[in-house]
Design an enzyme around this catalytic site. Structure first.
Site, PDB file in Angstrom:
ATOM      1  N   ASP A 300      27.383   5.766  36.784  1.00 26.94           N
ATOM      2  CA  ASP A 300      27.900   6.845  35.887  1.00 26.94           C
ATOM      3  C   ASP A 300      26.713   7.609  36.202  1.00 26.94           C
ATOM      4  O   ASP A 300      25.767   7.601  37.076  1.00 26.94           O
ATOM      5  CB  ASP A 300      28.142   6.411  34.659  1.00 26.94           C
ATOM      6  CG  ASP A 300      29.159   7.678  33.897  1.00 26.94           C
ATOM      7  OD1 ASP A 300      28.744   8.535  34.014  1.00 26.94           O
ATOM      8  OD2 ASP A 300      30.166   6.901  33.402  1.00 26.94           O
ATOM      9  N   HIS A 334      27.572   9.557  38.789  1.00 24.11           N
ATOM     10  CA  HIS A 334      28.471  10.664  38.716  1.00 24.11           C
ATOM     11  C   HIS A 334      27.747  11.940  38.649  1.00 24.11           C
ATOM     12  O   HIS A 334      28.209  13.051  38.970  1.00 24.11           O
ATOM     13  CB  HIS A 334      29.072  10.596  37.177  1.00 24.11           C
ATOM     14  CG  HIS A 334      30.391   9.579  37.311  1.00 24.11           C
ATOM     15  ND1 HIS A 334      31.132   9.236  36.070  1.00 24.11           N
ATOM     16  CD2 HIS A 334      30.560   8.639  38.299  1.00 24.11           C
ATOM     17  CE1 HIS A 334      31.991   8.139  36.595  1.00 24.11           C
ATOM     18  NE2 HIS A 334      31.731   8.201  37.753  1.00 24.11           N
TER      19      HIS A 334
END
Length: 479
Positions: A300, A334
């Site tokens: 992430d 991300h």
């Protein structure tokens, strides 16, 4: 540069007015600056504030006493939880020092740090945490995706402690995997586990967020069936925190998560975890934070600055502020340097410099994600000297994250300045999506290069951008 041009440039950077004074770290005094004859010199004046933030961070200091966990009964390959916590208690009662994990693999449940204790992992030491949720009870006061509750203990936790650290050359292993902890995420990417509706985090996440919106006291936010994975390292309301040198692997959830803490240094840490929500370092509502010389290879966001979700963030009304990020390497993730999405308490005085990012699995370089349910004022964000090798989207400001324009708390971005950004390969240069009723504004881009970039991307409801020397695939770019 004329005097008028200098004034306008400094106004763009947020330094005009009040005698060009730099904002105070505590909000009550100022450091005067002198106007210069060029935009680059003005940037240098502004970046003195980053150095001032670093100098203002109160450092940790520990007594030269060692408490080796094997002297308290810890043994390789067995449950050493009691021995580790006994060593911490003894160290704290003696006035502090180091609790030493020697070479070898030691199994443990949650570790709760106390004031003046440095948990030190020697080279070749592995502190391996059980992936058995019941071990992380009784519930502690914690925060999950920006909402407070009584939840599972973080793997390494400290509550209202001072002068604490986790240091050394060893490894902390969270044992998150496709069979342990991570399946509670439910559906995720290609979902590499068997879905089980009974253990999906939505069973706890949805009612928790409902409680927060309804103003239910935190002490009553308790769940008999809790499927919210704990973060790895969480100092909560702590002062003087050092996390240095260690490698963090396979976290159940976020890796490093200081909450409502002050004077935090994260230095030389390797964050390697590719599970769901494996954010590398997420300071929440914290003040005076330095993140430097770290490696992020995560599932992430690499670094995400946060300040609480929706009503709960507005209830505490504590921004993440006075943060310096420097000399870090971002690989998969991300986003590289990110603000949001839990940003309802605001963010201000954020600096990032001399970072490198590159991976086919890096989705975004610089990213702001928010919406009109979150709201929050994001101001004085300064980013420079960033090299991005390969990324999907280079610069993202998205007001439509998650709920989108479904609330009455308009997000605001003021004084976002990006300079000396070099992107070697990207699918899109931009994803800038503001609201028609609240367009993105307050952005300046100076000396930004996009090479081997497939498209300019999305520019939707964006007010005028202050731009100097932008190029796309070798051609001058005018937004």
């Amino acid at each position: 540069m004329t005097d008028k041009q200098k004034r306008q440039h400094l106004k763009t950077l947020g330094l005009a007015g009040a005698g060009l004074s730099l904002w105070s770290l505590n909000g009550c005094s100022s450091v005067s600056a002198v106007a210069t004859s060029s935009s680059d010199a003005a940037d240098d004046v502004l970046w003195q504030q980053a150095d001032a933030i670093i100098a203002s961070i109160a450092p940790t200091s520990f007594a030269k006493r060692d408490f080796v966990i094997t002297e308290f009964g810890a043994k390789v390959g067995i449950d050493s939880s009691d021995a580790i916590n006994a060593a911490i208690a003894k160290c704290a009662s003696a006035g502090g020092g180091r609790v030493v994990v020697p070479a070898g693999r030691f199994n443990t449940g949650p570790v709760h740090l106390k004031s003046n204790v440095n948990l030190h992992l020697q080279k070749d030491a592995v502190l391996s945490f059980y992936a058995e949720p019941e071990r992380y009870l009784p519930a502690v006061f914690t925060r999950w995706e920006g909402v407070e509750l009584m939840g599972y203990s973080p793997l390494i936790y400290a509550f209202e402690q001072e002068n604490i650290a986790v240091t050394g050359e060893g490894i902390v292993e969270g044992n998150g995997s496709n069979t342990q902890w991570w399946p509670w995420k439910g559906k995720w990417k290609h979902t590499p586990w068997q879905l089980d509706a009974k253990t999906d985090q939505a069973n706890t996440r949805t009612p928790l967020f409902g409680m927060a919106e309804a103003g239910v006291p935190v002490a009553e936010r308790v769940f008999a069936q809790n499927y919210l994975r704990p973060p790895f390292i969480q100092p909560y309301r702590c002062k003087r925190v050092l996390i240095e040198g260690i490698t963090i692997r396979n976290s159940p959830f976020w890796l490093i998560n200081p909450v409502l803490s002050e004077d935090v240094i994260v230095r030389g840490v390797n964050c390697v975890s590719h599970g769901p929500n494996s954010d590398g370092c997420n300071p929440e509502s914290s003040n005076r934070v330095l993140i430097e010389n770290c490696l992020f290879d995560t599932g992430d966001d690499c670094i995400a600055l946060k300040s609480g979700r929706n009503n709960d963030g507005r209830r505490l009304a504590t921004p993440v502020q006075n943060v310096v990020i420097q000399d870090c390497m971002m690989r998969a993730g991300h986003g590289g340097v990110v603000l949001g999405s839990e940003i309802s308490g605001g963010a201000r005085n954020i600096f990032a410099r001399r970072c490198r990012m590159s991976s086919p699995d890096l989705d975004r370089g610089i990213r702001i994600k928010t919406n009109s349910v979150r709201g929050g004022l994001i101001e004085n964000i300064y980013i420079r000297d960033i090299d991005i090798g390969e990324v999907k989207d280079a610069i993202v400001i998205n007001f439509f994250y998650e709920e989108g324009d479904a609330g009455q708390h308009l997000p605001q971005v003021k004084n976002l300045h990006i300079s000396n950004l070099r992107v070697q390969k990207a699918q899109r240069a931009f994803e800038l999506r503001g609201f028609e009723r609240a367009p993105i504004s307050g952005v300046s881009l100076h000396h930004v290069q996009f090479n081997q970039t497939a498209s300019i991307g999305v520019l939707e409801n964006v007010a005028k951008i202050d731009q100097v020397d932008l190029t796309l695939n070798g051609e001058a770019l005018q937004l």
